[in-house]
Design an enzyme around this catalytic site. Structure first.
Site: not given
Length: 156
Positions: A34, A53, A59, A61, A99-100, A145
């Site tokens: 994100h 960020c 970037h 997580h 996810d992904h 996070e």
């Protein structure tokens, strides 16, 4: 007589158990990217507030998401909810949608909402309440996070 006493003890234990409140948690791990950027702020303000960020390329997580339910133990099943059902609800609410993914581009909810972990937690809460047969069981969504940054949301 011994059998009758054992049945009564079991029955009393079962009804006593039914009145107890239990917290049940399940954990999922997701990877997503994100960019922290608000359309309501200038580029300069975004850079100042979000720092690295706010990188235009985003970037990523590896989030750890814990969903906790709070409820009474059913005297027949011995469960607050079937964990297999909870696993499926979390798959739909979390894994399938986040996810992904690029949270900002792939999740329409974040089109005009900054994808902070706080907002991701409320998004997951809203998704879970739509899926759970009894939304009042949902007690908390917790997201790690990073190892040092953790967000809790309890529907308030």
């Amino acid at each position: 007589m011994d059998r009758k006493m054992n049945e009564e003890e079991h029955s009393n234990h079962g009804s006593k158990q039914a009145r107890r409140t239990v917290y049940l948690s399940r954990v999922e791990k997701i990877s997503a990217c994100h960019r922290l950027h608000s359309n309501h702020l200038s580029d300069e303000e975004n850079k100042k507030i979000y720092g690295k960020c706010n990188n235009p390329n985003g970037h990523g997580h590896n989030y750890t998401v814990t969903v906790t339910l709070k409820g009474k133990v059913d005297p027949v099943t011995g469960m607050v909810i079937n964990i297999t059902d909870l696993k499926e609800y979390m798959k739909k609410a979390i894994m399938d949608t986040l996810d992904h993914k690029n949270i900002d581009l792939d999740v329409s909810y974040f089109k005009d909402i900054v994808s902070t972990t706080e907002n991701v937690a409320t998004y997951i809460w809203d998704q879970m309440t739509q899926l759970l047969p009894d939304p009042s069981l949902l007690y908390e969504v917790k997201i790690h996070e990073t190892d040092k940054n953790i967000v809790f949301y309890r529907g308030e």
